[in-house]
Design a protein around this motif. Structure first.
Motif, PDB file in Angstrom:
ATOM      1  N   ALA A 500       0.696  -1.291   0.050  1.00 19.40           N
ATOM      2  CA  ALA A 500      -0.076  -0.049  -0.080  1.00 19.40           C
ATOM      3  C   ALA A 500       0.855   1.223  -0.033  1.00 19.40           C
ATOM      4  CB  ALA A 500      -1.075  -0.060   1.182  1.00 19.40           C
ATOM      5  N   VAL A 501       1.931   1.439   0.859  1.00 18.87           N
ATOM      6  CA  VAL A 501       2.581   2.432   0.887  1.00 18.87           C
ATOM      7  C   VAL A 501       3.618   2.604  -0.570  1.00 18.87           C
ATOM      8  CG1 VAL A 501       4.481   3.558   2.214  1.00 18.87           C
ATOM      9  CG2 VAL A 501       2.775   2.496   3.331  1.00 18.87           C
ATOM     10  N   VAL A 502       3.895   1.459  -1.113  1.00 21.10           N
ATOM     11  CA  VAL A 502       4.954   1.610  -2.183  1.00 21.10           C
ATOM     12  C   VAL A 502       6.249   1.443  -1.772  1.00 21.10           C
ATOM     13  CG1 VAL A 502       5.286   2.245  -4.429  1.00 21.10           C
ATOM     14  CG2 VAL A 502       2.855   1.915  -3.873  1.00 21.10           C
ATOM     15  N   TRP A 503       6.720   2.798  -1.502  1.00 20.13           N
ATOM     16  CA  TRP A 503       7.916   3.043  -1.109  1.00 20.13           C
ATOM     17  C   TRP A 503       8.198   2.760   0.258  1.00 20.13           C
ATOM     18  CZ3 TRP A 503       9.855   3.165  -5.700  1.00 20.13           C
ATOM     19  CH2 TRP A 503       9.342   3.799  -6.644  1.00 20.13           C
ATOM     20  N   GLU A 504       8.666   1.405   0.517  1.00 18.36           N
ATOM     21  CA  GLU A 504       8.791   1.057   2.075  1.00 18.36           C
ATOM     22  C   GLU A 504      10.089   1.817   2.433  1.00 18.36           C
ATOM     23  OE1 GLU A 504       6.969  -0.989   3.742  1.00 18.36           O
ATOM     24  OE2 GLU A 504       5.416  -1.303   2.122  1.00 18.36           O
ATOM     25  N   TRP A 513      -1.933   6.880  -0.152  1.00 15.58           N
ATOM     26  CA  TRP A 513      -1.148   5.677   0.120  1.00 15.58           C
ATOM     27  C   TRP A 513      -1.620   4.842   1.447  1.00 15.58           C
ATOM     28  CZ3 TRP A 513       2.495   5.162  -3.188  1.00 15.58           C
ATOM     29  CH2 TRP A 513       2.918   6.690  -3.851  1.00 15.58           C
ATOM     30  N   THR A 514      -3.236   5.291   1.822  1.00 14.52           N
ATOM     31  CA  THR A 514      -3.961   4.538   2.623  1.00 14.52           C
ATOM     32  C   THR A 514      -4.576   3.258   1.986  1.00 14.52           C
ATOM     33  OG1 THR A 514      -5.729   5.943   2.439  1.00 14.52           O
ATOM     34  CG2 THR A 514      -4.181   6.490   4.145  1.00 14.52           C
ATOM     35  N   LEU A 515      -4.687   3.564   0.703  1.00 18.27           N
ATOM     36  CA  LEU A 515      -5.403   2.481  -0.184  1.00 18.27           C
ATOM     37  C   LEU A 515      -4.645   1.301  -0.437  1.00 18.27           C
ATOM     38  CD1 LEU A 515      -7.078   4.863  -2.497  1.00 18.27           C
ATOM     39  CD2 LEU A 515      -8.411   3.735  -0.802  1.00 18.27           C
ATOM     40  N   PRO A 516      -5.030   0.337  -0.785  1.00 19.40           N
ATOM     41  CA  PRO A 516      -4.171  -0.954  -1.429  1.00 19.40           C
ATOM     42  C   PRO A 516      -3.539  -0.616  -2.747  1.00 19.40           C
ATOM     43  CG  PRO A 516      -6.419  -1.444  -1.284  1.00 19.40           C
ATOM     44  CD  PRO A 516      -6.255  -0.394  -0.692  1.00 19.40           C
ATOM     45  N   SER A 517      -2.740  -1.249  -3.148  1.00 20.81           N
ATOM     46  CA  SER A 517      -1.914  -1.160  -4.465  1.00 20.81           C
ATOM     47  C   SER A 517      -2.388  -2.398  -5.139  1.00 20.81           C
ATOM     48  CB  SER A 517      -0.656  -1.001  -4.249  1.00 20.81           C
ATOM     49  OG  SER A 517      -0.151  -0.006  -3.532  1.00 20.81           O
ATOM     50  N   PRO A 518      -3.008  -2.378  -6.329  1.00 21.56           N
ATOM     51  CA  PRO A 518      -3.505  -1.181  -6.904  1.00 21.56           C
ATOM     52  C   PRO A 518      -4.697  -0.771  -6.323  1.00 21.56           C
ATOM     53  CG  PRO A 518      -4.460  -3.293  -7.955  1.00 21.56           C
ATOM     54  CD  PRO A 518      -3.360  -3.846  -7.103  1.00 21.56           C
ATOM     55  N   ALA A 527     -16.297   8.320   2.844  1.00 23.55           N
ATOM     56  CA  ALA A 527     -15.151   9.357   3.070  1.00 23.55           C
ATOM     57  C   ALA A 527     -14.268   9.062   4.221  1.00 23.55           C
ATOM     58  CB  ALA A 527     -15.704  10.914   2.974  1.00 23.55           C
ATOM     59  N   PRO A 528     -12.864   9.063   4.004  1.00 23.48           N
ATOM     60  CA  PRO A 528     -12.176   8.847   5.306  1.00 23.48           C
ATOM     61  C   PRO A 528     -11.972  10.259   6.017  1.00 23.48           C
ATOM     62  CG  PRO A 528     -10.673   9.471   3.226  1.00 23.48           C
ATOM     63  CD  PRO A 528     -12.351   9.403   2.864  1.00 23.48           C
ATOM     64  N   GLU A 529     -11.604   9.949   7.156  1.00 25.73           N
ATOM     65  CA  GLU A 529     -11.567  11.111   8.238  1.00 25.73           C
ATOM     66  C   GLU A 529     -10.193  11.484   8.120  1.00 25.73           C
ATOM     67  OE1 GLU A 529     -13.328  12.870  10.373  1.00 25.73           O
ATOM     68  OE2 GLU A 529     -15.243  12.166   9.960  1.00 25.73           O
ATOM     69  N   VAL A 530      -9.881  12.996   8.043  1.00 26.08           N
ATOM     70  CA  VAL A 530      -8.441  13.636   8.041  1.00 26.08           C
ATOM     71  C   VAL A 530      -8.542  14.203   9.144  1.00 26.08           C
ATOM     72  CG1 VAL A 530      -7.064  14.979   6.634  1.00 26.08           C
ATOM     73  CG2 VAL A 530      -8.495  13.712   5.502  1.00 26.08           C
TER      74      VAL A 530
END
Lengths: 531, 45
Positions: A500-504, A513-518, A527-530
């Motif tokens: 998910a973060v891709v760049w470990e 980056w909170t979403l899975p890849s793809p 909606a996410p809470e920010v």
């Protein structure tokens, strides 16, 4: 016209959990990811078509004399290389990145106007088919330069109305895309995400979208008046009829200078995302970065006269345009110093996006400095219409805008495809690009300072050596871009799974980056809470 | 615009999106026609 999505309208997507099959998925696409992908693929194709035209130009200029093409065709290549690269490659690439990333970065389920989004994209293939088909009409393609200055552009053959219609379609597409970006950002941010919490890429696009809405209609108005001068005997720009050809230049550059920033501000946003990630530090002066982008956007409206110093203008106007142009160096300097300060004492690592971002920082600055030189009125009289100008704007647009796009693609590609790409191939692509872009464009400074004019297929023999160097750089740069396509295709087809973060090991900020890849086909249906 | 305003009923969001899009489209059309009108006006004095 279209459906507005919000957290409580998620049921709308119940019927469309999976993408449609076959060609329908793309023809009737309303998903921001699908439309973003189409924009990016389209821009890559245009990049290679425009690049092929550049190869014709560099092949002809390899040595003095007329070798390969006749002068009219050469001028058709310079004109259409510019039109295709600007309107077909760079702008759609940024719109593609905006489509993919803005909803993900603000926590929205999609763009606000998904059907208009589909229409914005599908206009483009028709516009560019029309533009490219002018190659086959009597008189050939437009050859008067992408600036379309009358009276020269009015001598264009049968392709003239096709060109004007194509430009109108590109403009409509851009305006609709910009409207979509603005209403999406202003209405669909996740709860808690106020404007100052928005990622820099989204911020840069918000400002770019306002620029687009302000200036694309101006270009459309200018070319409409060219059309009526050509076919309906008006005399907007016809001196014999009481019109003023210089007025066209004013109107064109009132569009044209902000257009330059339309092509670079989203790249600024991308670089502002990448440098903190791979420096493992927060962006230095994030708020000042936003104000700097806004300042640059404002100043872009009051500097257009610097493109016209050699036309002749009152000294007061020369001073105004010179000073206001130099003023742009202040917010640009803020950005460059903030990027440098972000890297300062950071724990740097050099993955492909970071390599492109650092190259952007160095090489865009070279383009900025030569821009300052061109802003000086008496110096501009010397540099005007020479290869120095060609070197300047190519440094801004190739290692500036295009490296910004490549950095963005390499940064987010694993998020899009769910696979890591070949780091070795991507780094090879970077080093070949970074070396040969300089071999290609740096000698053009020398050629320009020595007096070689632009847009000319032949030249005096003393310019031969640097032209050969530049052409070799051009062929190598062009060939190395095939690697870019290879990396993307390989990554889309498979590869090591991306997290998910891709760049470990880094700490990229942003909701994407909170979403899975793809990223799932429908993201943020709640909606996410920010915080 | 505060972020709180984004959490509103679907209908309200739709209205704001529609009005925003129409407003921006009007600005674009005004720029297009405005510049042409400016030059028409200029040619008459």
């Amino acid at each position: 016209m279209a459906n507005a999505h919000s957290s409580d309208t998620a049921h709308h997507d119940d019927h469309h959990d999976e993408p449609a099959k076959g060609i329908k998925r793309w023809l009737f696409a309303t998903n921001h990811k699908d439309i973003g992908t189409m924009y990016l693929v389209f821009s890559l194709i245009m990049f290679f078509i425009g690049g092929a035209m550049a190869m014709v130009i560099r092949a002809e200029l390899f040595q003095p004399g007329l070798q390969l093409v006749d002068p009219v065709f050469f001028n058709q290549m310079t004109t259409n290389h510019a039109l295709i690269m600007i309107f077909g490659a760079v702008m759609p690439a940024f719109v593609g990145l905006a489509n993919w990333m803005i909803p993900l970065q603000i926590g929205a389920p999609d763009m606000a106007l998904p059907r208009m989004n589909n229409f914005s994209f599908w206009i483009l293939p028709f516009a560019f088919t029309l533009l490219l088909s002018t190659l086959f009409v009597p008189g050939g393609m437009a050859a008067g330069g992408w600036t379309l200055y009358p009276p020269l552009s009015l001598q264009t053959g049968d392709s003239f109305p096709m060109l004007i219609f194509a430009i109108h379609m590109m403009g409509i597409s851009s305006i609709m895309g910009a409207i979509n970006v603005i209403v999406t950002i202003m209405n669909m941010r996740a709860p808690g995400m106020n404007l100052l919490k928005m990622p820099l890429f989204t911020w840069s696009w918000l400002i770019t979208a306002y620029l687009l809405i302000a200036v694309m209609p101006v270009l459309a108005g200018a070319v409409t008046m060219l059309l009526t001068d050509h076919f309906f005997k008006t005399s907007f720009f016809n001196a014999a009829g009481g019109g003023d050809p210089v007025m066209f230049e004013h109107i064109f550059w009132f569009f044209g200078h902000p257009e330059v920033y339309i092509m670079i501000l989203p790249a600024f946003g991308i670089i502002s995302e990448i440098l903190p990630t791979f420096s493992r530090k927060p962006l230095f002066g994030a708020t000042s970065m936003i104000y700097a982008i806004a300042s640059i956007a404002f100043l872009s409206f009051i500097v257009w006269g610097h493109h016209m110093f050699a036309d002749g203008m009152p000294v007061a106007a020369q001073l105004f345009y010179m000073m206001s142009t130099m003023l742009i160096a202040v917010p640009t300097g803020v950005k460059v110093f903030n990027w440098t300060a972000t890297m300062w004492r950071g724990s740097l690592s050099f993955e492909p996006p970071m390599l492109f971002a650092i190259a952007f920082l160095f090489l865009f600055s070279i383009g900025g400095f030569s821009g300052l030189m061109l802003a000086i009125v008496p110096a501009d009289f010397q540099y005007n219409q020479t290869y120095f100008v060609v070197a300047h704007f190519h440094y801004v647009l190739v290692p500036g805008a295009i490296f910004g796009i490549m950095a963005g693609v390499y940064y987010w590609l694993p998020k899009w495809t769910g696979h890591m790409y070949s780091m070795g191939l991507a780094k090879t692509h970077f080093w070949l690009s970074a070396i040969f872009v300089n071999v290609l464009f740096f000698p053009q400074h020398f050629l320009g300072l020595a007096g070689m004019p632009r847009r000319i297929p032949d030249y005096a023999v003393q310019f031969t050596d640097w032209n050969m160097v530049s052409s070799i750089g051009g062929f190598a740069f062009g060939l190395s871009q095939i690697l870019f396509a290879v990396v993307i295709i390989q990554c889309a087809r498979g590869g090591k799974k991306a997290t998910a973060v891709v760049w470990e090991g880094t700490h990229p900020t942003g909701l994407e980056w909170t979403l899975p890849s793809p990223a799932p086909y429908h993201s943020f249906t709640t909606a996410p809470e920010v915080r | 615009m505060s972020a709180d305003q984004t959490v509103v009923s679907g209908e309200s969001v739709r209205r704001r999106i529609r009005n925003g899009a129409l407003g921006l489209a009007c600005v674009a059309i005004a720029f297009y026609l405005g510049f042409i009108a400016l030059l028409v006006f200029r040619s008459h004095y």
